[in-house]
Design a protein around this motif. Sequence first.
Motif, PDB file in Angstrom:
ATOM      1  N   GLY A   1       0.843  -0.928   0.050  1.00  0.00           N
ATOM      2  CA  GLY A   1      -0.040  -0.126  -0.183  1.00  0.00           C
ATOM      3  C   GLY A   1       0.730   1.437  -0.088  1.00  0.00           C
ATOM      4  N   ALA A   2       1.933   1.132   0.734  1.00  0.00           N
ATOM      5  CA  ALA A   2       3.018   2.278   0.737  1.00  0.00           C
ATOM      6  C   ALA A   2       3.517   2.603  -0.509  1.00  0.00           C
ATOM      7  CB  ALA A   2       3.962   2.061   2.082  1.00  0.00           C
ATOM      8  N   ALA A   3       3.929   1.493  -1.283  1.00  0.00           N
ATOM      9  CA  ALA A   3       4.590   1.511  -2.657  1.00  0.00           C
ATOM     10  C   ALA A   3       3.477   1.871  -3.490  1.00  0.00           C
ATOM     11  CB  ALA A   3       5.205   0.075  -2.798  1.00  0.00           C
ATOM     12  N   ALA A   4       2.405   1.664  -3.424  1.00  0.00           N
ATOM     13  CA  ALA A   4       1.475   1.994  -4.568  1.00  0.00           C
ATOM     14  C   ALA A   4       1.315   3.606  -4.554  1.00  0.00           C
ATOM     15  CB  ALA A   4      -0.025   1.310  -4.294  1.00  0.00           C
ATOM     16  N   ASN A   5       1.451   4.118  -3.577  1.00  0.00           N
ATOM     17  CA  ASN A   5       1.149   5.592  -3.454  1.00  0.00           C
ATOM     18  C   ASN A   5       2.467   6.152  -3.124  1.00  0.00           C
ATOM     19  OD1 ASN A   5      -1.778   5.969  -3.574  1.00  0.00           O
ATOM     20  ND2 ASN A   5      -1.779   4.489  -2.206  1.00  0.00           N
ATOM     21  N   GLN A   6       3.607   5.710  -3.178  1.00  0.00           N
ATOM     22  CA  GLN A   6       4.795   6.164  -2.818  1.00  0.00           C
ATOM     23  C   GLN A   6       4.897   6.953  -1.643  1.00  0.00           C
ATOM     24  OE1 GLN A   6       8.064   6.109  -4.895  1.00  0.00           O
ATOM     25  NE2 GLN A   6       6.618   4.090  -4.765  1.00  0.00           N
ATOM     26  N   THR A   7       4.499   6.284  -0.640  1.00  0.00           N
ATOM     27  CA  THR A   7       4.648   6.948   1.009  1.00  0.00           C
ATOM     28  C   THR A   7       5.546   6.083   1.842  1.00  0.00           C
ATOM     29  OG1 THR A   7       2.692   5.519   1.419  1.00  0.00           O
ATOM     30  CG2 THR A   7       2.006   7.692   0.939  1.00  0.00           C
ATOM     31  N   GLU A   8       6.258   6.751   2.709  1.00  0.00           N
ATOM     32  CA  GLU A   8       7.085   6.154   3.485  1.00  0.00           C
ATOM     33  C   GLU A   8       6.311   5.116   4.426  1.00  0.00           C
ATOM     34  OE1 GLU A   8       9.582   8.572   5.508  1.00  0.00           O
ATOM     35  OE2 GLU A   8      10.504   9.546   3.600  1.00  0.00           O
ATOM     36  N   GLY A   9       6.946   3.864   4.560  1.00  0.00           N
ATOM     37  CA  GLY A   9       6.314   2.885   5.641  1.00  0.00           C
ATOM     38  C   GLY A   9       6.926   3.300   6.764  1.00  0.00           C
ATOM     39  N   SER A  10       5.729   3.311   7.757  1.00  0.00           N
ATOM     40  CA  SER A  10       6.032   3.746   9.421  1.00  0.00           C
ATOM     41  C   SER A  10       6.726   2.798   9.933  1.00  0.00           C
ATOM     42  CB  SER A  10       4.715   4.309   9.941  1.00  0.00           C
ATOM     43  OG  SER A  10       4.679   4.503  11.149  1.00  0.00           O
ATOM     44  N   PHE A  11       7.732   2.870  10.557  1.00  0.00           N
ATOM     45  CA  PHE A  11       8.158   1.990  11.562  1.00  0.00           C
ATOM     46  C   PHE A  11       7.250   1.367  12.692  1.00  0.00           C
ATOM     47  CE2 PHE A  11       9.932   1.569  15.983  1.00  0.00           C
ATOM     48  CZ  PHE A  11      10.910   0.291  15.762  1.00  0.00           C
ATOM     49  N   TRP A  12       6.472   2.425  13.118  1.00  0.00           N
ATOM     50  CA  TRP A  12       5.582   2.047  14.072  1.00  0.00           C
ATOM     51  C   TRP A  12       4.526   1.083  13.534  1.00  0.00           C
ATOM     52  CZ3 TRP A  12       6.813   2.955  18.749  1.00  0.00           C
ATOM     53  CH2 TRP A  12       7.705   4.146  19.234  1.00  0.00           C
ATOM     54  N   LEU A  13       4.077   1.384  12.315  1.00  0.00           N
ATOM     55  CA  LEU A  13       2.853   0.416  11.879  1.00  0.00           C
ATOM     56  C   LEU A  13       3.690  -0.744  11.453  1.00  0.00           C
ATOM     57  CD1 LEU A  13       0.173   0.112  10.648  1.00  0.00           C
ATOM     58  CD2 LEU A  13       1.247   1.124   8.452  1.00  0.00           C
ATOM     59  N   LEU A  14       4.814  -0.944  10.922  1.00  0.00           N
ATOM     60  CA  LEU A  14       5.386  -2.191  10.442  1.00  0.00           C
ATOM     61  C   LEU A  14       5.805  -3.074  11.737  1.00  0.00           C
ATOM     62  CD1 LEU A  14       7.922  -1.264   7.751  1.00  0.00           C
ATOM     63  CD2 LEU A  14       5.209  -2.153   7.438  1.00  0.00           C
ATOM     64  N   ALA A  15       6.046  -2.454  13.045  1.00  0.00           N
ATOM     65  CA  ALA A  15       6.440  -3.196  14.110  1.00  0.00           C
ATOM     66  C   ALA A  15       5.192  -3.625  14.819  1.00  0.00           C
ATOM     67  CB  ALA A  15       7.085  -2.271  15.191  1.00  0.00           C
ATOM     68  N   PHE A  16       4.001  -2.774  14.712  1.00  0.00           N
ATOM     69  CA  PHE A  16       2.864  -3.070  15.412  1.00  0.00           C
ATOM     70  C   PHE A  16       2.096  -4.224  14.510  1.00  0.00           C
ATOM     71  CE2 PHE A  16      -1.753  -2.998  14.735  1.00  0.00           C
ATOM     72  CZ  PHE A  16      -2.169  -3.266  16.019  1.00  0.00           C
ATOM     73  N   SER A  17       2.393  -4.352  13.309  1.00  0.00           N
ATOM     74  CA  SER A  17       1.547  -5.280  12.636  1.00  0.00           C
ATOM     75  C   SER A  17       2.299  -6.751  12.462  1.00  0.00           C
ATOM     76  CB  SER A  17       1.683  -4.968  10.921  1.00  0.00           C
ATOM     77  OG  SER A  17       2.678  -4.802  10.463  1.00  0.00           O
ATOM     78  N   SER A  18       3.594  -6.475  12.683  1.00  0.00           N
ATOM     79  CA  SER A  18       4.531  -7.877  12.929  1.00  0.00           C
ATOM     80  C   SER A  18       3.975  -8.572  14.019  1.00  0.00           C
ATOM     81  CB  SER A  18       6.141  -7.569  12.987  1.00  0.00           C
ATOM     82  OG  SER A  18       6.465  -6.894  11.616  1.00  0.00           O
ATOM     83  N   PHE A  19       3.881  -7.891  15.030  1.00  0.00           N
ATOM     84  CA  PHE A  19       3.248  -8.571  16.316  1.00  0.00           C
ATOM     85  C   PHE A  19       2.242  -8.977  16.366  1.00  0.00           C
ATOM     86  CE2 PHE A  19       6.975  -6.247  18.375  1.00  0.00           C
ATOM     87  CZ  PHE A  19       7.962  -7.476  18.891  1.00  0.00           C
ATOM     88  N   PHE A  20       1.133  -8.217  15.855  1.00  0.00           N
ATOM     89  CA  PHE A  20      -0.410  -8.436  15.998  1.00  0.00           C
ATOM     90  C   PHE A  20      -0.368  -9.709  14.768  1.00  0.00           C
ATOM     91  CE2 PHE A  20      -4.506  -7.675  14.150  1.00  0.00           C
ATOM     92  CZ  PHE A  20      -5.168  -7.495  15.165  1.00  0.00           C
TER      93      PHE A  20
END
Length: 479
Positions: A334-353
Amino acid sequence: MIDSPSSNKVLDLVVDLDGTLIATDLLWESVFQLLKKNMLYIFLLPVWLLKGKANLKHQISQCVTIDPSTLPYRSEFVEYLRQERDQGRRLVLATGSARSFADSIAGHLGIFDAVYATDENRNLTAHKAAFLLETYDNVKFAYAGNSRADLPVFDAASEVIVVAPDRAARKWQQTHSTRLFEAPKTNFKIFLKMLRVHQWMKNTLIFVPAILDHMLMEWQVIVNSIFAFFAFSAAASAIYIINDLFDLPLDRQHARKKNRAFASGAFSIRFGLVVAASLLLIAGLLASQLHWTFGAVLAGYLITTTAYSISIKRMLLVDVFTLAGLYTLRILAGAAANQTEGSFWLLAFSSFFFLSLALVKRYVELKNSVVEENNRIAGRGYRRADREVIAQCGIASAFAAALVLALYVDSDAVVSLYAYPWMIWPLCPIVLYLNIRIWILAYRGEMHDDPVVFIISDWRSQVVIAIGAALLLYGGMRS
């Protein structure tokens, strides 16, 4: 086991195997089982084929075994054969499949007096009519088949039974007076189940980066996200089909999965391959409309999920980490499709969740398994005795996800995006509620084996997710 043709007035009934006696094609099945055993066999298949299709079938049969008790037999037709056998009719199995496969099936059913099959030097599929005419030499015989390849045999036989016909066999049957056994009807609902359309909801994670960056109201972002969603959905459905083809023997041993489209024989393997190729083409065309980085993420997803289907799913713990990573890849897409930066917080949260949810899935499989405590469950690297450790790790991951979210809410990043960061705090107990409730239901044995699908379909989960979305989008967003 080859006996002489009968001279009785009742004609010998010669029965085809693939598509007629069973609702599948053993050559295609054995190829997938061979590749699942070792993907390097893909380089040997063309070499074997150079020496003829008979050699190809023979070589594969030397490396692969089948379990005849789990195959999708045409039950109505098999019952008819048993009745004919009881009335004294001589039954003969004549198939283009490898000799070892044919003998195994004949031995399991116990109704055939003779077996003719492909051996190392002769592919019976291509020469069945001539072979039977030579074998029966002026003695009439009956034949049961289903496909275009059987048309020469239909013309040579004195009596014909058409079973689950393809287009060519049906056209022949309509111009001749023959007995017909129809295949069970398929419908669009079965087709959608084959695609796992309900699993497409997982791909809504592609919209998450745009939502959290407050960009979802921009027209181009909406279009890009929709393209990315359907590209991922098409690719995922293609992989689900390929995964089903690799898992046919395991699915047929499963109480619920044995009813899947390919395990049950509702759709042919060739049809599945055509659909999978078409879906991958659609995914590629959609991806070509987006930035190349989205295509790279999609390619990474395809490679990873294919590796998961072939081997990783049988690896202890590696499988659940891979599953969690595949969910996180959707957010990166989703970040790549719109060329936005992937949030560290979002990726860390999603990994554990998502690690917690992946562990739920394995826990449910272990809990529902009927194998003994210290034996591995079919197709996995786990034993039933592992379920308590799996549960502990999963619950710990749920709390870790909530902790990451709490740290994020208290970070400078939230201050820059939200006027009232304190309104985001309720997301922490909401996340814990979703996860811990799933674990409690899993302990009770009251949960679907796919927790993500459960969350999407469970009304209580929908309510708390809606509350969280309202807080996130309306309560805390700057005007």
